[in-house]
Design an enzyme around this catalytic site. Structure first.
Site, PDB file in Angstrom:
ATOM      1  N   GLN A   1       0.844  -1.195   0.000  1.00 43.40           N
ATOM      2  CA  GLN A   1       0.000   0.000   0.000  1.00 43.40           C
ATOM      3  C   GLN A   1       0.878   1.242   0.000  1.00 43.40           C
ATOM      4  OE1 GLN A   1      -2.445   1.733   3.426  1.00 43.40           O
ATOM      5  NE2 GLN A   1      -4.026   0.714   2.218  1.00 43.40           N
TER       6      GLN A   1
ATOM      7  N   CYS B   1      -6.854   6.309   5.175  1.00 45.40           N
ATOM      8  CA  CYS B   1      -6.270   6.561   6.497  1.00 45.40           C
ATOM      9  C   CYS B   1      -6.814   7.870   7.066  1.00 45.40           C
ATOM     10  CB  CYS B   1      -4.753   6.635   6.391  1.00 45.40           C
ATOM     11  SG  CYS B   1      -3.960   6.922   8.000  1.00 45.40           S
TER      12      CYS B   1
END
Length: 337
Positions: free
Chosen positions: A70, A100
């Site tokens: 990622q 996030c």
């Protein structure tokens, strides 16, 4: 399900978690039934690539394919460069972080902050997909339902991702402003699944076999991704995959199995991080494994004072020696966590 050319063995995946899903943890989860795991978030800024932290995050030695990395950032060119850099380091799949919620990520217009700028989202997706296509590597996207409840735009983002060539999308059922509070909602995940043809992976509050089945049935998603519920309980992946396949529960692991899982995990953890960092970073894992166990409340403050890996292992072995190895570890059922 498939991600690009990769056929995955089951629809129960490990969510990327900073400071948690390092190589030892990913390998353990895969060994215990996870069909797929994504690395911790790696920065797209080239100035950070030589740091010790990033070097560890790029270490995939001995990990089962497909290796998924990622990446996070806000600059389309840097993101494409980071994708190619990670492919050269062994990545088989590149996952883009637009989910996030932490301040230090959002404050630099990265992570879920990007959901407020759909034009920038499109530029990043195009840049990364174009770069990865030259290497035959699929790109996936992990995101949230929107910035806040008044601006849920996950359906538009998902359609944009599909049109750009993204191979699959993971959707956490919270907005950025929700952080990890309250409960995940699955109506948006259901709407996204109905809006696109690429695989959709449901994420958020999946903490038991029953919850996983409910979410899959309700949303129509192709897979589930488990995050916090797997901390200290990596066998949840085999529990869920078995339940989805058979409708039956696996027996809870015994204390003897728990001992083996934890000590094997720590042995690889120490090798990966070394003595100084290894003993300190292992403390959170020990706390997660033993939370709620007999007399753990008094034991954990003591082991957190231990400053060597050898002593940490010895003290844990002594603790396990006080508990019958055949005694089952109680499973967590839906609604209990």
């Amino acid at each position: 399900m498939r991600i690009g050319p990769w056929s995955l063995p089951n629809p129960v995946f490990v969510a990327p978690m900073a400071g948690v899903t390092d190589r030892p943890y990913r390998k353990l989860c895969k060994a215990l039934g996870a069909g797929y795991a994504v690395s911790e978030m790696a920065a797209s800024n080239p100035r950070l690539w030589d740091s010790v932290k990033t070097s560890r995050r790029l270490n995939h030695d001995g990990e089962i394919d497909p290796i998924a990395v990622q990446i996070a950032g806000s600059d389309p060119g840097m993101m494409a460069e980071a994708a190619l850099f990670n492919i050269d380091k062994g990545a088989c799949i590149i996952d883009i972080n637009m989910g996030c919620p932490v301040k230090k990520v959002c404050n630099v217009a990265s992570g879920s902050a990007l959901l407020r700028d759909e034009q920038r989202v499109a530029e990043i997706l195009r840049s990364v997909v174009d770069a990865c296509t030259t290497r035959g590597v699929p790109v996936t996207l992990k995101t949230r339902t929107g910035w806040d409840h008044s601006s849920r735009n996950a359906v538009r983002i998902a359609r944009l991702a599909q049109d750009t060539g993204v191979a699959a999308i993971t959707l956490h059922g919270r907005t950025r402003c929700d952080l990890y509070q309250g409960h995940a909602e699955y109506d948006t995940i259901k709407a996204v699944k109905q809006a696109v043809d690429i695989p959709v992976i449901a994420n958020g509050d999946i903490d038991s076999p029953e919850k996983a089945k409910y979410v899959l049935d309700y949303t129509g998603a192709d897979a589930v991704m488990v995050g916090r519920a797997a901390q200290g309980r990596p066998w949840i992946f085999r529990e869920i995959s078995h339940y989805l396949a058979t409708g039956a529960y696996l027996p809870a692991p015994s204390f003897g199995e728990l001992r083996n899982f934890l000590l094997d995990h720590l042995e690889e953890h120490y090798r990966f991080y070394g003595e100084f960092t290894g003993v300190r970073s292992a403390r959170k894992h020990i706390g997660w494994y033993l939370s709620g166990m007999p007399d753990a409340q008094d034991f954990l403050p003591l082991i957190n004072q231990v400053s060597s890996t050898r002593e940490q292992t010895r003290v844990l072995e002594q603790w396990f020696d006080r508990h019958p190895p055949t005694m089952p570890v109680m499973p967590v059922r839906a609604g209990a966590a």
